[in-house]
Design a protein around this motif. Structure first.
Motif, short mmCIF file in Angstrom:
data_model
loop_
_atom_site.label_atom_id
_atom_site.label_comp_id
_atom_site.label_asym_id
_atom_site.label_seq_id
_atom_site.Cartn_x
_atom_site.Cartn_y
_atom_site.Cartn_z
N GLN A 156 0.83 -1.22 0.00
CA GLN A 156 0.00 0.00 0.00
C GLN A 156 0.86 1.27 0.00
O GLN A 156 0.59 2.24 0.70
N LYS A 157 1.89 1.26 -0.83
CA LYS A 157 2.82 2.37 -0.90
C LYS A 157 2.21 3.60 -1.57
O LYS A 157 2.73 4.70 -1.43
N LEU A 158 1.13 3.43 -2.33
CA LEU A 158 0.51 4.55 -3.03
C LEU A 158 -0.77 5.02 -2.34
O LEU A 158 -1.44 5.94 -2.84
N ALA A 159 -1.11 4.43 -1.20
CA ALA A 159 -2.34 4.80 -0.51
C ALA A 159 -2.31 6.28 -0.12
O ALA A 159 -1.31 6.77 0.41
N GLY A 160 -3.39 6.98 -0.40
CA GLY A 160 -3.51 8.38 -0.04
C GLY A 160 -2.97 9.36 -1.06
O GLY A 160 -3.08 10.57 -0.86
N VAL A 161 -2.41 8.88 -2.16
CA VAL A 161 -1.86 9.78 -3.18
C VAL A 161 -2.97 10.24 -4.12
O VAL A 161 -3.69 9.40 -4.69
N PRO A 162 -3.16 11.54 -4.33
CA PRO A 162 -4.17 12.02 -5.28
C PRO A 162 -3.82 11.60 -6.70
O PRO A 162 -2.65 11.66 -7.10
N ALA A 163 -4.81 11.18 -7.47
CA ALA A 163 -4.56 10.72 -8.84
C ALA A 163 -5.77 11.03 -9.72
O ALA A 163 -6.90 11.09 -9.26
N GLY A 164 -5.49 11.24 -11.01
CA GLY A 164 -6.55 11.51 -11.97
C GLY A 164 -6.22 10.93 -13.32
O GLY A 164 -5.14 10.36 -13.53
N PHE A 165 -7.15 11.09 -14.29
CA PHE A 165 -7.01 10.50 -15.61
C PHE A 165 -7.26 11.53 -16.71
O PHE A 165 -8.00 12.50 -16.52
N PHE A 166 -6.67 11.27 -17.87
CA PHE A 166 -7.05 11.95 -19.12
C PHE A 166 -6.94 10.93 -20.23
O PHE A 166 -6.12 10.01 -20.17
N VAL A 167 -7.80 11.06 -21.25
CA VAL A 167 -7.96 9.98 -22.22
C VAL A 167 -8.09 10.51 -23.65
O VAL A 167 -8.27 11.70 -23.88
N SER A 168 -8.00 9.58 -24.60
CA SER A 168 -8.31 9.89 -26.00
C SER A 168 -9.18 8.77 -26.56
O SER A 168 -9.03 7.61 -26.17
N THR A 169 -10.08 9.15 -27.46
CA THR A 169 -10.92 8.17 -28.14
C THR A 169 -11.01 8.54 -29.61
O THR A 169 -10.82 9.70 -29.99
N GLY A 170 -11.34 7.54 -30.43
CA GLY A 170 -11.41 7.79 -31.86
C GLY A 170 -12.71 8.45 -32.29
O GLY A 170 -12.75 9.12 -33.32
N THR A 171 -13.78 8.27 -31.51
CA THR A 171 -15.08 8.82 -31.87
C THR A 171 -15.73 9.47 -30.66
O THR A 171 -15.31 9.27 -29.52
N GLN A 172 -16.82 10.22 -30.90
CA GLN A 172 -17.50 10.90 -29.80
C GLN A 172 -18.17 9.92 -28.85
O GLN A 172 -18.33 10.21 -27.67
N GLY A 173 -18.56 8.77 -29.34
CA GLY A 173 -19.17 7.75 -28.47
C GLY A 173 -18.22 6.63 -28.14
O GLY A 173 -18.65 5.53 -27.80
N GLY A 174 -16.92 6.90 -28.23
CA GLY A 174 -15.93 5.84 -28.09
C GLY A 174 -15.45 5.53 -26.69
O GLY A 174 -14.58 4.67 -26.53
#
Length: 256
Positions: A156-174
């Motif tokens: 549990q070395k990463l417990a409590g670390v703030p994290a987020g995501f960013f993504v890419s998709t090929g289509t608007q409904g992808g």
């Protein structure tokens, strides 16, 4: 937090509950409001002269054709714009052989961005993970990287670390949203703190006059057939996410 959780780097992450890290007061701004940039004050320990250091947010990404990399670069700009915080770019290891990448006409990677090791994750005060979608989930390269973090999960070395995501998709409904939804399980098992951006981008989240990626879960880009470049709105949202995450990490940082 981690080895970078104070003004002077610590040697080892403390188990949760062994230190008191109160959250400082202050509201999280939306687009158009000023961001807090109060620098963390240095400390002194006996004869040791304290050295003020910046909190570090690792931007860990996989990008095949450059769309996620473009968001990552702009995200770093946003992070670096907040006093006392810096963004550090890392790639995850490629899992496809060179001959397959050649057949897919994948451009060469920028050697200036290093490949991260699992062990380096504990050095971060915050983490932003970027990846393209594969049928509504993260790409195999990013999943393979998360699968290799078993020892960190066990301890549990990463417990409590703030994290987020960013993504890419090929289509608007992808899968702009489902890709983030399905990735949250990785953070939950590690005990990391998921930080979505909500609607803090303000009016930019509501405009309907152009096609843009990005959701309350994080920045995003539509790649189309691979030739579409990120729009200025998509890049601006990525920069905003960097700023937003930097303010969150500062609030969670231990007092000096």
């Amino acid at each position: 937090m981690g080895k970078g959780g104070g003004c002077v780097p610590s040697k080892k992450r403390l188990p949760l509950g062994e230190s008191d890290h109160p959250v400082t007061d202050g509201s999280i701004p939306i687009e158009g409001q000023s961001l807090s940039t109060d620098a963390t004050a240095p400390i002194q320990d006996g004869a040791l002269q304290a050295v003020e250091r910046k909190l570090r947010i690792f931007i860990v990404f996989y990008s095949m054709y450059g769309h996620i990399e473009g968001l990552a670069m702009r995200m770093k700009k946003g992070i670096d714009g907040i006093d006392g915080v810096e963004g550090v770019l890392y790639r995850v290891p490629e899992t496809l052989p060179p001959e397959v990448l050649d057949q897919m006409k994948v451009p060469p990677k920028d050697d200036g961005i290093p490949v991260i090791s699992v062990e380096e994750l504990v050095e971060a005060d915050g983490l932003l993970f970027g990846f393209p979608t594969r049928y509504g989930c993260m790409s195999a390269q990013m999943k393979a990287f998360f699968d290799s973090t078993g020892q960190l999960w066990k301890e549990q070395k990463l417990a409590g670390v703030p994290a987020g995501f960013f993504v890419s998709t090929g289509t608007q409904g992808g899968g702009q949203e489902t890709t983030a939804w399905t990735a949250i399980t990785q953070l939950a098992h590690h005990g990391m703190l998921y930080v979505p951006i909500g609607y803090t981008f303000g009016a930019g989240m509501f405009k309907m006059d152009s096609i843009r990626g990005g959701t309350p879960y994080g920045a995003g880009v539509f790649s189309g057939d691979g030739t579409r470049e990120p729009s200025e709105t998509e890049l601006a949202l990525a920069e905003h996410q960097g700023k937003y995450m930097a303010t969150i990490v500062k609030r969670f940082a231990p007092p000096c």
